[in-house]
Design a protein around this motif. Structure first.
Motif, PDB file in Angstrom:
ATOM      1  N   HIS A 305       0.593   1.515   4.769  1.00 55.55           N
ATOM      2  CA  HIS A 305      -0.119   1.299   3.495  1.00 55.55           C
ATOM      3  C   HIS A 305      -0.019   2.511   2.564  1.00 55.55           C
ATOM      4  N   PHE A 306       0.943   3.403   2.862  1.00 56.35           N
ATOM      5  CA  PHE A 306       1.214   4.525   1.975  1.00 56.35           C
ATOM      6  C   PHE A 306       2.715   4.682   1.830  1.00 56.35           C
ATOM      7  N   ASN A 307       3.140   5.143   0.669  1.00 55.98           N
ATOM      8  CA  ASN A 307       4.545   5.430   0.433  1.00 55.98           C
ATOM      9  C   ASN A 307       4.647   6.760  -0.305  1.00 55.98           C
ATOM     10  N   GLY A 310       8.624  11.958  -3.498  1.00 56.87           N
ATOM     11  CA  GLY A 310       8.461  13.313  -4.030  1.00 56.87           C
ATOM     12  C   GLY A 310       7.129  13.880  -3.591  1.00 56.87           C
ATOM     13  N   ASP A 311       6.345  14.345  -4.533  1.00 62.77           N
ATOM     14  CA  ASP A 311       5.024  14.872  -4.208  1.00 62.77           C
ATOM     15  C   ASP A 311       3.925  13.864  -4.504  1.00 62.77           C
ATOM     16  N   LYS A 312       4.313  12.607  -4.743  1.00 59.98           N
ATOM     17  CA  LYS A 312       3.341  11.571  -5.076  1.00 59.98           C
ATOM     18  C   LYS A 312       3.215  10.574  -3.924  1.00 59.98           C
ATOM     19  N   TYR A 313       2.022  10.020  -3.794  1.00 61.85           N
ATOM     20  CA  TYR A 313       1.755   8.987  -2.803  1.00 61.85           C
ATOM     21  C   TYR A 313       1.325   7.707  -3.513  1.00 61.85           C
ATOM     22  N   MET A 314       1.827   6.584  -3.019  1.00 66.17           N
ATOM     23  CA  MET A 314       1.378   5.289  -3.510  1.00 66.17           C
ATOM     24  C   MET A 314       0.623   4.590  -2.387  1.00 66.17           C
ATOM     25  N   ASP A 355      13.810   1.514  -6.344  1.00 69.60           N
ATOM     26  CA  ASP A 355      13.991   2.753  -5.604  1.00 69.60           C
ATOM     27  C   ASP A 355      14.018   3.920  -6.579  1.00 69.60           C
ATOM     28  N   GLU A 356      13.807   5.100  -6.062  1.00 66.67           N
ATOM     29  CA  GLU A 356      13.817   6.308  -6.889  1.00 66.67           C
ATOM     30  C   GLU A 356      15.223   6.575  -7.433  1.00 66.67           C
ATOM     31  N   THR A 357      15.315   6.829  -8.725  1.00 61.79           N
ATOM     32  CA  THR A 357      16.587   7.139  -9.378  1.00 61.79           C
ATOM     33  C   THR A 357      16.446   8.428 -10.178  1.00 61.79           C
ATOM     34  N   ILE A 364       8.611   2.575  -5.871  1.00 55.53           N
ATOM     35  CA  ILE A 364       7.495   1.637  -5.860  1.00 55.53           C
ATOM     36  C   ILE A 364       7.503   0.805  -4.567  1.00 55.53           C
ATOM     37  N   SER A 365       8.611   0.173  -4.256  1.00 57.47           N
ATOM     38  CA  SER A 365       8.795  -0.590  -3.012  1.00 57.47           C
ATOM     39  C   SER A 365       7.819  -1.737  -2.862  1.00 57.47           C
TER      40      SER A 365
END
Length: 493
Positions: A305-307, A310-314, A355-357, A364-365
């Motif tokens: 339940h986390f993604n 970089g230095d950010k968490y979703m 995906d990260e670009t 986001i996923s």
């Protein structure tokens, strides 16, 4: 010699009272022969005449089979430290995906509480009622068994140093699917299919509490990997030979690696999915109440339940659940079991995916697309989903597409059963479902469905039993279907 005697008894399985010293592999054999026929009106066999029968079923409106089985259960050696078992279960069918169905064929051995099984065998669901639940979302009973090598601790083993407060069980298995020919016949031109897909599953369950209040917690994981994937990209066939070596087995076990089609956006190799499961039990002299949950996920994001990007968490919401309650009335034969379930699968990590670009610095996923995968034909075997049958199985697709098109839905379910007479048993199922298609297949309007089942089983003398069932579907999702199912079984022990 006195100290060695208990060891010799354990190793040889000696019964001191009877003097039996050798194990006979032909003792305790059980034989079963049976006949079943299903007749329906409508487009398909109704849901509850087809679902949760380990894949030995059909959507065709007229179908049936003759079935024979012989089994030596492991329980024949319960008095020994070790045991041997085997079974063969074969059906000759009409109106099925194949005429000859080898439903089960296995050998297994037990040492103390550990069991090694080789072959195809029907395994029950964990933490749910086998005849009244809609089914587990990951390791269900809706599709044909997959031949596999399986190491298991099938029953709870109490951890010695915990004062009977903690017990655990689980399994690890690797196998190979058997539906290659069916896929090639079913699939329409320019549609995806696979050959030689490998299978992996593992699960662990922890039980807390020794008395009348217990909590069971578990994690079920499964993977499809290996084999060959046949895809069509921009109208051109692309063939991907997926890794099936030792590294691929390691990646399946640890949810690591990447697929040939991942490119710069790496994901775990194969189709990974699973469920967090839990059940809280209250056991009283007159009743038993179980409250349970099954939270399904398709990848690492919904697993934790986390993604992290970089230095950010979703953080992902806890929205997709199967929630259930089972009440057992111990002294009421007319109504012994009541099951109520609620399923919600619309979230799937959200409607946005990327995906990260270099331009978008956060991953986001979302749009997990339950039971489907871009390389594999999804969580299905012989056209039936291997989890919960409320996810519309590919067998329902009239366009030859092996895909679960209806995986975002809300459903309510009721199951009742009882044994009013010693030889008479009944069950009743009622299910309402509202489907929103999927993030990749959007119907013009949500499609609803109501499915009912009324079934009666009657045991006769000398091992004979009769079973009769009436079921129906009503609604746009599965159509308006009505059907009856009759079966006769003879068991010899």
């Amino acid at each position: 010699m006195g100290r060695l005697l208990p060891i010799i008894i354990c190793l040889c399985g000696v019964s001191v009272a009877s003097g039996q010293e050798r194990l006979s592999l032909t003792d305790s054999l059980q034989y079963r022969v049976g006949f079943q026929t299903t007749l329906s009106a409508g487009d398909n066999t109704p849901l509850w005449l087809n679902a949760n029968k380990y894949g030995l079923s059909s959507l065709k409106t007229t179908n049936g089979y003759v079935r024979g089985a012989v089994e030596r259960p492991l329980s024949a050696d319960d008095g020994r430290c070790w045991g041997l078992g085997y079974g063969v279960d074969v059906a000759v069918a009409t109106g099925f995906t194949s005429t000859l169905v080898v439903q089960q064929a296995y050998v297994e051995g037990r040492w103390q509480k550990g069991v090694l099984t080789v072959g195809a065998k029907e395994y029950p669901m964990e933490l749910k009622n086998q005849e009244l639940s809609t089914g587990s979302q990951t390791l269900g009973i809706n599709a044909r068994p997959i031949p596999q090598v399986r190491i298991a601790l099938p029953d709870y083993w109490t951890i010695p140093i915990t004062g009977n407060w903690l017990a655990l069980k689980g399994h690890v298995a690797f196998g190979k699917t058997t539906d290659d020919n069916w896929q090639e016949k079913f699939v329409a031109p320019r549609q995806r299919y696979t050959d030689g897909t490998l299978y992996h599953s593992k699960a662990g369950y922890l039980k807390v509490g020794p008395k009348n209040i217990t909590l069971e917690l578990g994690l079920e994981l499964a993977t499809q990997f290996g084999g060959t994937s046949y895809l069509y990209e921009n109208g051109v066939e692309k063939v991907y030979k997926n890794d099936g070596g030792l590294k691929a087995f390691k990646n399946a076990l640890f949810m690591s690696g990447s697929d040939a089609t991942d490119g710069d956006f790496r994901n775990a190799e194969g189709n990974h999915l699973g469920s967090w499961v839990a059940r809280l039990n209250f056991d009283q002299p007159a009743w038993n109440l179980g409250l349970y949950a099954d939270q399904f996920f398709e990848d690492h994001s919904m697993l934790t339940h986390f993604n992290k990007s970089g230095d950010k968490y979703m953080r992902y919401d806890f929205k997709d659940w199967m929630l259930g309650a089972e009440l057992k009335l111990k002294h009421n034969p007319w109504l012994q079991n009541i099951v109520i379930e609620y399923l919600y699968t619309k979230y799937q990590a959200g409607p946005v995916y990327h995906d990260e670009t270099s331009n978008i610095h956060h991953q986001i996923s979302g749009r997990d697309n339950y039971y489907n995968h871009h390389l594999f034909t999804g969580w299905q075997h012989w056209g039936q989903v291997m989890g919960n049958p409320l996810y519309l199985s590919p067998l329902y697709n009239s366009d030859g597409n092996i895909e679960v098109c209806h995986n975002r839905f809300v459903a309510w379910h009721l199951g009742l059963s009882g044994t009013p007479l010693s030889n008479l048993h009944y069950r009743f199922l009622a299910t309402w479902q509202k489907s929103y298609g999927s993030y990749y297949y959007l119907p013009p309007n949500p499609e609803e469905n109501t499915s009912l089942l009324a079934e009666v089983s009657y045991r006769l003398r000398q091992g004979w039993s009769l079973n009769g069932a009436f079921a129906m579907d009503s609604g746009k999702l599965r159509g308006d279907n009505y059907g009856i199912q009759l079966s006769i079984v003879k068991t010899i022990k």
